[in-house]
Design a protein around this motif. Sequence first.
Motif, mmCIF file in Angstrom:
data_model
loop_
_atom_site.group_PDB
_atom_site.id
_atom_site.type_symbol
_atom_site.label_atom_id
_atom_site.label_comp_id
_atom_site.label_asym_id
_atom_site.label_seq_id
_atom_site.Cartn_x
_atom_site.Cartn_y
_atom_site.Cartn_z
ATOM 1 N N UNK A 90 -31.471 46.737 5.753
ATOM 2 C CA UNK A 90 -30.595 46.425 6.890
ATOM 3 C C UNK A 90 -30.876 47.332 8.086
ATOM 4 N N UNK A 91 -31.188 48.598 7.822
ATOM 5 C CA UNK A 91 -31.491 49.525 8.922
ATOM 6 C C UNK A 91 -32.758 49.131 9.656
ATOM 7 N N UNK A 120 -20.231 46.171 -2.742
ATOM 8 C CA UNK A 120 -19.760 47.523 -2.477
ATOM 9 C C UNK A 120 -20.057 47.964 -1.053
ATOM 10 N N UNK A 121 -21.242 47.612 -0.555
ATOM 11 C CA UNK A 121 -21.592 47.944 0.829
ATOM 12 C C UNK A 121 -20.658 47.244 1.812
ATOM 13 N N UNK A 122 -20.358 45.989 1.549
ATOM 14 C CA UNK A 122 -19.442 45.248 2.425
ATOM 15 C C UNK A 122 -18.052 45.864 2.371
ATOM 16 N N UNK A 131 -22.221 44.011 6.864
ATOM 17 C CA UNK A 131 -21.380 42.919 7.341
ATOM 18 C C UNK A 131 -21.993 41.591 6.898
ATOM 19 N N UNK A 132 -21.147 40.695 6.431
ATOM 20 C CA UNK A 132 -21.632 39.369 6.025
ATOM 21 C C UNK A 132 -21.000 38.312 6.897
ATOM 22 N N UNK A 150 -25.987 41.987 7.790
ATOM 23 C CA UNK A 150 -26.486 42.924 8.790
ATOM 24 C C UNK A 150 -25.702 44.221 8.672
ATOM 25 N N UNK A 151 -26.085 45.208 9.448
ATOM 26 C CA UNK A 151 -25.279 46.421 9.548
ATOM 27 C C UNK A 151 -23.954 46.068 10.220
#
Length: 279
Positions: A205-206, A261-263, A269-270, A276-277
Amino acid sequence: MLQQTPVVRVLPIWREWLDRWPTPADLAAASPAEVVRAWGRLGYPRRALRLHAAATEIAENHGNRVPEDHAELLDLPGIGSYTAAAVAVFAFGQHYTVVDTNIRRVHARLFSGKALPSKSLTAAETRLADQLMPEGREDSVKWNQSVMELGALVCTARAPKCDDCPVFDQCAWIAAGRPEPDYVPKGQSWHGTDRQVRGAMMAVLRHSPAPIPVDLLLTDRAGAEQLAARMERPEQETTDMLEKLWSLPAPPEQRERAFQGLVRDGLASRQGDEASLPG
């Protein structure tokens, strides 16, 4: 940045941040995506979001200056007791007890005769640190700095440089014959963990200048070729990061868990079928 990360890794990123965002207001004006991308590979990227939130709080409610008051420092996002004390001492020269891993190790050897401190900070260690603290403000700051540097550079965990130690003759651990530690320190596991998968997804994503299909993050190499065709000529860096992610031996449920977990943590972001970030 220095929380759980050595100085040698932090220093170049810290310099880049100060050049780019010299004041809290400058950092607060950046988007979360910019901040997470600039965090690079320092690890634990939630710290980047907490730092961004702290900068916003400082810009809006503290006149764009880091507060000197210890209680106000504690109220900032992402600031715990250790960081608040460290900022109060090292930035503002105040009289507070700073207890990090290096200081705890020096105290354990020099005064308690143990090879290593307890696995986690104990009430007894905190009391000892308070008792050892000089009463004078200036002396207390020097004490914190000196003991921390002694632990970081001389009284290290694995290979202490005892011959270079200025308090060698006063060390209780040396006097006791350098007894072995009560436990073997173990670093945090990485390979095969959700943290490794999350880190690989964050790298994708970065490095991606545009949102990418979520399915690309959730597949392995076997399903990657067909899915990758959905991307329109991704940049080489993005492709390289995807290759590293796809190569991980992570089952589908682990990849899904890592992405969710990231979201949930606000690091990804979804929007529909794309990721994306954070915006």
